[in-house]
Write a protein that holds these residues in place. Structure first.
Motif: not given
Ligand code: NFE
Ligand code: MG
Length: 571
Positions: A8-12, A20-21, A31-40, A360-371
């Motif tokens: 689901i992208d974007p979910i907001t 959300i994957e 299972d679920a993964w939250a991916c922030a796809t924006q860096f500021r 998908q992004l979540s098939d990799h250990p790193k999947y978000t811009w969110c620390k």
């Protein structure tokens, strides 16, 4: 339904980019993964600048929770430079942030979340006279005639003929919608009323702080001056206008928002047991809502509830906060398993994800811009439900009484506040408390002014020559979405390091090195029981994620047009 992957992208609806994957099986989320796809990268923009200017840059992290980053920033600078501000400035800051939170909560409910529960198309089938009777039975709000509801139907029907406009793209008719047409129409009318209400009440910002969004702040106080007889400062006419805005804000919260949330919740009681997230909840206070030590009086001290024990509050210790990057696109010489305290924190972006187009992004250990911020190594939920639960655990009488009343109506216990419905309900409940607090703060401000105390700025620590050569500071703030903290290191009058640990960063974080999910992920996948009837129309997922009121602009704090490899250049 066979096991499948869902994206689901974007979910907001607004507020940055959240994807959300999911893995789902037989109508349940696995299972679920939250991916922030924006860096500021605002933290980096701040390095090397004058600390007295930091607030103006920092609050551009986000314009939805407007002003909160400015407050956290000036508090961090004031903490580092040991600057005390005048009582009137503290009260004005509380009034400005209090109004922003009321506006934010009401807009979140009606404009970003209510349509997860309210079916707009069903509202068009309602009987306006029956809607009027229903509205009168739940609230004294005067705008409730059958003529008014018929008018709302006409406006929305016209919009529907033109492709629905702001209401397009909803999952209208989904079997998970349960309100009768009249309740749908009542809520829809309030959605429209809330649009003009929020514009009117937020003018308080323009009087105390020059503008909105992004009101003006000042290290050492507030920039406005008070003179009852002067025409261009905060004078008697302006104070009278603001009294009207505070009253207007309070009436809408008490007579529309709170009753609507309770009425809608009564149709979805099962959501008090859906979406439970991390059993650790944190509220750090020092804010408009719980300003320990400020002249308005503390409501409760900073504390945490741990491991699902909602009766015991543990004192908050800032040294236990650390941010991890094992699931986020950052590099650090210490290695990915090492959490860094914000005073040692770094923001070194390094995108290692797939090149678009990708599935998908979540098939990799790193999947978000969110620390991933953690407290004492634990994932922690922040937000209105954390504040309410921490206040109840500390015996705050007003909160205990309101929560008891509301939970009684929902036939639920305190643990229900850690749920999809609980988060949405607590936002409304704390708005009631906050609306009352606005009256008290405003009365205190008027008393001070009458007694001749009108100081709004302390200039003693303004000049960098009055600061230590090297200093660290932290500024806390209970922003609408939860605990916000800014951490600053000053060297020779300039910012040497700056880190923001933000409510949506706590909540939307991904896995940490121990594999713990972040709170959004946990709310969907925690018990393995979260419903998902139709993978093509994932309404239940929207409900749970929106109940956190996500803001990814805040959470990640450069978009690459056209996709391709991401190259982030920072000076
Ligand atoms: Ni942009 Fe913000 C902050 C977050 S809070 S919305 O801080 O998360 O209301
Ligand atoms: Mg940060």
């Amino acid at each position: 339904m066979a096991s499948e992957r869902i994206v689901i992208d974007p979910i907001t609806r607004i507020e940055g980019h959240l994807r959300i994957e999911l893995e789902a099986d037989n109508g349940r989320i696995g299972d679920a993964w939250a991916c922030a796809t924006q860096f500021r990268g605002i933290e980096r923009v701040l390095q090397g600048r004058d600390p007295r200017d930091a607030w103006a840059f920092a609050q551009r992290i986000c314009g939805v929770c407007t002003g909160v980053h400015a407050i956290a920033s000036i508090r961090a600078v004031e903490d580092a430079t040991k600057c005390k501000i005048p009582p009137c400035a503290e009260l004005i800051r509380d009034l400005v942030s209090g109004m922003a939170t009321l506006q934010d909560h009401v807009m979140h409910f009606y404009h970003l979340h209510a349509l997860d529960w309210v079916d707009v198309m069903s509202a068009l089938k309602a009987d306006p006279a029956a809607t009027s009777r229903l509205a009168a039975s739940v609230s004294p709000w005067p705008n409730n005639s059958a003529t008014w509801y018929a008018e709302v139907q006409k406006r929305v029907a016209a919009s529907a003929e033109g492709g629905l406009g702001i209401f397009s793209g909803g999952y209208w008719g989904h079997p998970a919608y349960r309100l009768p047409p009249e309740a749908n129409l009542m809520a829809l009318a309030h959605y429209l009323e809330a649009l003009s209400w929020q514009r009117d009440i937020i003018r308080l910002h323009t009087i105390f702080a020059g503008k909105n969004p992004h009101p003006n702040y000042l290290v050492g106080g507030m920039g406005c001056s008070i003179n009852l007889n002067n025409q261009i400062t905060v004078n008697q006419v302006r104070l009278d206008e603001m009294a009207g805005m505070i009253d207007q804000a309070k009436r809408f919260v008490l007579e529309v928002y709170y009753p609507d949330v309770l009425a809608i919740a009564s149709f979805y009681p099962d959501y008090a047991a859906i979406g439970a997230s991390s059993p650790n909840l944190m509220a750090t206070g020092e804010s408009a809502w719980s300003c320990s030590g400020a002249p308005a009086g503390g409501v409760f001290p900073a504390a945490l509830l741990m491991d699902g024990n909602y009766g015991t509050a543990h004192p908050f210790e800032s040294k236990r906060v650390a941010e991890f990057v094992s699931s986020a696109w950052y590099s650090q010489p210490e290695g990915d398993r090492q959490g860094l305290h914000p005073w040692q924190g770094r923001t070194e972006p390094r995108y290692t994800g797939p090149k678009p187009p990708f599935k998908q992004l979540s098939d990799h250990p790193k999947y978000t811009w969110c620390k991933a911020p953690r407290y004492d190594g634990r994932a922690v939920q922040v937000g209105p439900n954390a504040r309410i639960m921490v206040a109840v655990a500390q015996g705050h009488a007003e909160t205990v009484q309101l929560a008891k009343e509301g939970l009684g109506k929902l036939h639920a216990g305190i643990e229900a506040l850690n749920s999809t419905l609980g988060r949405t309900y607590c936002r409304a409940l704390e708005s009631v408390i906050l609306a009352r607090r606005m009256d008290q703060w405003f009365a205190q401000l008027n008393e001070r002014i009458k007694s001749g105390d009108t100081a709004t700025f302390n200039k003693e620590r303004w000049e960098p020559s009055s600061w230590p050569k090297q200093a660290q500071g932290m500024g806390f703030m209970e922003a609408a979405r939860g605990t916000l903290s800014h951490w600053i290191e000053i060297e020779n009058g300039r910012i040497a390091r700056y880190q923001a640990v933000v409510p949506s960063t706590w909540n939307s974080s991904g896995r940490d090195p121990g594999g713990q999910r972040g709170p959004y992920e946990e709310a969907l996948a925690g018990g393995g029981k979260h419903p998902l009837l139709d993978a093509k129309r994932p309404l239940e997922v929207l409900r749970t994620i929106h109940s956190f009121d996500p803001c990814i602009s805040c959470a990640v704090h450069v978009l690459v047009p056209g996709g391709g490899g991401v190259e982030v250049k920072v000076r």
